[in-house]
Write a protein that holds these residues in place. Structure first.
Motif, PDB file in Angstrom:
ATOM      1  N   ASN A   1       0.624  -1.113   0.019  1.00  0.00           N
ATOM      2  CA  ASN A   1      -0.081   0.081  -0.089  1.00  0.00           C
ATOM      3  C   ASN A   1       0.751   1.287  -0.126  1.00  0.00           C
ATOM      4  OD1 ASN A   1      -2.283  -1.161  -0.100  1.00  0.00           O
ATOM      5  ND2 ASN A   1      -2.778  -1.374   2.145  1.00  0.00           N
ATOM      6  N   ALA A   2       2.083   1.032   0.767  1.00  0.00           N
ATOM      7  CA  ALA A   2       2.834   2.453   0.661  1.00  0.00           C
ATOM      8  C   ALA A   2       3.340   2.667  -0.886  1.00  0.00           C
ATOM      9  CB  ALA A   2       4.266   1.934   1.437  1.00  0.00           C
ATOM     10  N   MET A   3       3.726   1.809  -1.568  1.00  0.00           N
ATOM     11  CA  MET A   3       3.962   1.894  -3.102  1.00  0.00           C
ATOM     12  C   MET A   3       2.940   2.227  -3.772  1.00  0.00           C
ATOM     13  SD  MET A   3       6.240  -1.774  -3.634  1.00  0.00           S
ATOM     14  CE  MET A   3       7.578  -2.180  -2.453  1.00  0.00           C
ATOM     15  N   HIS A   4       1.701   1.865  -3.559  1.00  0.00           N
ATOM     16  CA  HIS A   4       0.375   2.274  -4.253  1.00  0.00           C
ATOM     17  C   HIS A   4       0.325   3.828  -4.117  1.00  0.00           C
ATOM     18  CE1 HIS A   4      -0.951  -1.434  -6.204  1.00  0.00           C
ATOM     19  NE2 HIS A   4      -1.078  -1.897  -5.011  1.00  0.00           N
ATOM     20  N   SER A   5       0.560   4.127  -2.727  1.00  0.00           N
ATOM     21  CA  SER A   5       0.086   5.591  -2.663  1.00  0.00           C
ATOM     22  C   SER A   5       1.206   6.492  -3.398  1.00  0.00           C
ATOM     23  CB  SER A   5       0.472   5.847  -0.988  1.00  0.00           C
ATOM     24  OG  SER A   5       1.651   5.550  -0.368  1.00  0.00           O
ATOM     25  N   GLY A   6       2.451   5.962  -3.195  1.00  0.00           N
ATOM     26  CA  GLY A   6       3.593   6.814  -4.013  1.00  0.00           C
ATOM     27  C   GLY A   6       3.348   6.903  -5.505  1.00  0.00           C
ATOM     28  N   ILE A   7       2.793   5.859  -5.968  1.00  0.00           N
ATOM     29  CA  ILE A   7       2.250   5.901  -7.577  1.00  0.00           C
ATOM     30  C   ILE A   7       1.244   6.990  -7.658  1.00  0.00           C
ATOM     31  CG2 ILE A   7       1.425   4.602  -9.323  1.00  0.00           C
ATOM     32  CD1 ILE A   7       2.864   2.231  -8.100  1.00  0.00           C
ATOM     33  N   GLU A   8       0.215   6.876  -6.613  1.00  0.00           N
ATOM     34  CA  GLU A   8      -1.047   7.632  -6.927  1.00  0.00           C
ATOM     35  C   GLU A   8      -0.481   9.370  -6.588  1.00  0.00           C
ATOM     36  OE1 GLU A   8      -3.508   6.349  -7.931  1.00  0.00           O
ATOM     37  OE2 GLU A   8      -3.903   4.329  -7.121  1.00  0.00           O
TER      38      GLU A   8
END
Length: 550
Positions: free
Chosen positions: A339-346
Motif C-alpha cells: 500500500n505504501a508503494m501504491h500511495s507513492g504511485i498515486e
C-alpha cells in the motif's frame, strides 16, 4: 519560516523519506516525466538503515511500478511456500486450518524479504532515472509560502549544542523547495504531525491506532530451517485481554525473522512489551526452532493499525502524506509495504498532472480520491473492523467477529457492522496503576532471551551525544509528578530500547532520565505516553539505528 539565513535549492518535487512509499513516488515521477527535478531526503546513514518490517511482501505495488522487477535483480527471491496460523497457550498450540481463514489472508504469491534491501534496490532504480537521493539528511523544519501552502523543508542542519543553541561547528542546512512536498516519514513522523494539525487533516477521520513491532533475525540450525515458511500466532504470552501477535518467517541462508507485535491499546501500565517478546521465544515450539541458533540483529518500530477509517486527508496545500505517514497497514494481513508503494504511485501521478496544468502548490485532491477508491482503499475497507473488534472484545471476540466480517465482505462486498469506531487513543487506553498488579517477568537467559541494552547493541544504534535530545518533554515535571505516582511511569517499560528510566537514590527526589543515545526511532513514546508529554523529532542526520537486513 525560520529566521536563520539559509541557501535554497529548487526542485519540482521534494520527498522526505526513502522508504517504499517515497521511492515509489520518485520512480513514478521520473517515469511519467524524465525532465522533472526530484529529490529524496533520508535521515538514515544510508537508504535502508532505518527500514524495519516483517516482512512478507505482496508484490502488487511493485508489479505496478516496475513490472520487470525480477529481470532487474530485485532482492525478492523467497516465495512463501507454507502458511501457518496458530493460537498459542502457555504450553501448546492450536492450528487454525487455512480453509477457515478469509481469502485475503492467503499468502500465496507473496515473498519473504528484507525491506531494507528492497529499498536499497529501489533507490538504485530511482537514481538510474535521475532522482537525487541524499541520505544522512534529517528534515528538521517545514517551510511555508506566503499563501500558507507547504513550500519545502529544512534539511542537513548540524552542530547545535545540547541546549539547542548553535555551536562552533554549526551548519544551518539548506532549504529545499518544491512545487510539491511529499512526506513519507513512516509512522508518527514529526513533520506529518505538524501538517495534520496545521491543516486539520484529521478532522473527519477516526483516531489513529498503533502497535509496537519488535523483531530479531536469527541464524538457526539447518535442520530447523524451512525456507519459505510463514507462521503467525496469537494468544500467549499476551493472553486474551491484550491483542497482538507474532510472526516467524523463514528466509534463505538459514535465517529466520522472529517478531512480536503488541497492540498499544493495552490497559495495564505494568505491561512490558519487550519482555513479552522475550518471553514468547521460550514457548516450547519457538524455543525448539531457535535452539542452537544465534540472534544476529534486533530492532523495533511502531506499526499503524487504525485502518481505513483512521486515514486522515492525505492531500493539503503544497504536499501529500504517503505510506505509513497516512497509516496504510492492513492489520490482519500484517502488510503495508504494497500500500505504501501504491500511495507513492498515486501521489506521483496526481502531482505530474497538477504540474502540467500549472497548479503548483495546489491541493492534490485527485490523490486523496485515488487512494481511497483505488487499490489501497480496496485492500483496507474489508478489514476496517478488525482493530475495533479487537479493542472491544479482546483476542477471542475480535478473532471471531473480525473473521466473520471479513468472510461476509469477501462474499457479499458489504459489512453487516458498517464501520466501527476505535474510541480512545492508545494513550487514553492506559489505565492507572491502582487497577492492575505488577507483572513478574522472567530474567533473560542470554541464550533465547536478552536484556534490552544488549539487544540494542545489535541494532547498531548511535547518536552524537553533544546534540539536543530529540525526545522533547512539553513539561519536564510530568514524568515524576504525574506519570510515576499514577501510572508507575510506563515509559520505563513501553520503550523497547531502554531510553527512559526513573532513578531513585537515597535522600534524593526521583529523577526522570532520557538516554536518547539508545533510541531506535520506534516512536512508541510519542504514541503511548498517557500525558502525551513526549514529542519525537529527528536527531541530526545519519544518527539512529543502522539496520543491515531488516
Amino acid at each position: 519560516m525560520s529566521e536563520i539565513e539559509r541557501e535554497a535549492m529548487e526542485y519540482d518535487v521534494v520527498i522526505v523519506g526513502a522508504g517504499p512509499a517515497g521511492l515509489s513516488a520518485a520512480i513514478r515521477l521520473k517515469q511519467l516525466d524524465p525532465d522533472l527535478e526530484v529529490v529524496v531526503l533520508e535521515k538514515g546513514s544510508e537508504v535502508g538503515a532505518h527500514i524495519l518490517s516483517g516482512a512478507v511482501l505482496d508484490p502488487a505495488g511493485l508489479d505496478r511500478l516496475i513490472p520487470d522487477w525480477k529481470d532487474k535483480g530485485a532482492p525478492i527471491t523467497v516465495p512463501v511456500k507454507e502458511d501457518n496460523f496458530y493460537i498459542l497457550g502457555h504450553g501448546g498450540r492450536i492450528r487454525l486450518p487455512n480453509w477457515l481463514m478469509p481469502p485475503l489472508m492467503n499468502n500465496h504469491g507473496n515473498y519473504i524479504v528484507s525491506m531494507g534491501n528492497v529499498c536499497r534496490w529501489m533507490a538504485e532504480q530511482a537514481e538510474a532515472l535521475g532522482v537525487e537521493i541524499f541520505p544522512g539528511m534529517s528534515c528538521s523544519e517545514l517551510v511555508y509560502g506566503e499563501d500558507g501552502a507547504l513550500k519545502g523543508v529544512v534539511a542537513g542542519e548540524f552542530g547545535r549544542e545540547p541546549d539547542g543553541t548553535p555551536g562552533p561547528a554549526y551548519e544551518p542546512g539548506m532549504e529545499l523547495h518544491g512545487k510539491f512536498v511529499f512526506l513519507s516519514e513512516g509512522v508518527r513522523g514529526s513533520l506529518s504531525k505538524e501538517v495534520i494539525a496545521k491543516f486539520g487533516l484529521d478532522a473527519e477521520c477516526d483516531v489513529p491506532k498503533f502497535g509496537l513491532g519488535m523483531k530479531e533475525i536469527w541464524e538457526v540450525k539447518p535442520e530447523n530451517h524451512n525456507e519459505g515458511e510463514v507462521t503467525h500466532t496469537m494468544g500467549w504470552p499476551l493472553g486474551v485481554a491484550n491483542t497482538g501477535g507474532s510472526f516467524i518467517y523463514h528466509l534463505d541462508n538459514n535465517q529466520v525473522y522472529v517478531g512480536l507485535i503488541v497492540d498499544l491499546n493495552y490497559k495495564n501500565p505494568y505491561l512490558f512489551p519487550y519482555m513479552e517478546f522475550q518471553r514468547f521465544k521460550h514457548h516450547r515450539h519457538v524455543a525448539k526452532l531457535l535452539e542452537g541458533g544465534k540472534r544476529i540483529a534486533y530492532g523495533a518500530r511502531a506499526v499503524t493499525k487504525g485502518g481505513f477509517q483512521s486515514i486522515p486527508k492525505v492531500a493539503f496545500p503544497g504536499g501529500a502524506l504517503l505510506g505509513c505517514s497516512a497509516g496504510l497497514v492492513n492489520l490482519p494481513r500484517v502488510k503495508g509495504n504494497h500500500n505504501a508503494m501504491h500511495s507513492g504511485i498515486e501521489a506521483a501521478e496526481a502531482a505530474v498532472e497538477a504540474i502540467k496544468a500549472g497548479r503548483s502548490g495546489d491541493t492534490l485532491e485527485a490523490y486523496d480520491a485515488a487512494l481511497r477508491a483505488g487499490p489501497v482503499g480496496q485492500d483496507l475497507k474489508p478489514v476496517r473492523n478488525v482493530a475495533p473488534f479487537n479493542g472491544r472484545f479482546g483476542l477471542l471476540g475480535g478473532l471471531s467477529l473480525g473473521g466473520l466480517d471479513m468472510w461476509i465482505q469477501s462474499i457479499f462486498k458489504v459489512s453487516l457492522f458498517g464501520t466501527l469506531k476505535h474510541g480512545k487513543t492508545d494513550a487514553q487506553a492506559t489505565e492507572k496503576k491502582y487497577a492492575h498488579a505488577p507483572i513478574d517477568y522472567p530474567k533473560p537467559d542470554g541464550k533465547l532471551s536478552f536484556d534490552r541494552l544488549t539487544n540494542v547493541s545489535f541494532s547498531m544504534t548511535n547518536h552524537e551525544e553533544s546534540q539536543p535530545c530529540h525526545l522533547r518533554l512539553e513539561d519536564p515535571s510530568v514524568p515524576v509528578m504525574e506519570n510515576l505516582p499514577h501510572y508507575a511511569e510506563p515509559a520505563q517499560r513501553y520503550c523497547p530500547a531502554g531510553v527512559y528510566e526513573i532513578v531513585e537514590e537515597a535522600g534524593k527526589p526521583a529523577r526522570f532520565v532520557i538516554n536518547f543515545q539508545n533510541c531506535v526511532h520506534c516512536k512508541t513514546c510519542d504514541i503511548k505516553d498517557p500525558a502525551q508529554n513526549i514529542t519525537w523529532v529527528p536527531p541530526q542526520g545519519g544518527d539512529g539505528p543502522n539496520y543491515p537486513n531488516m
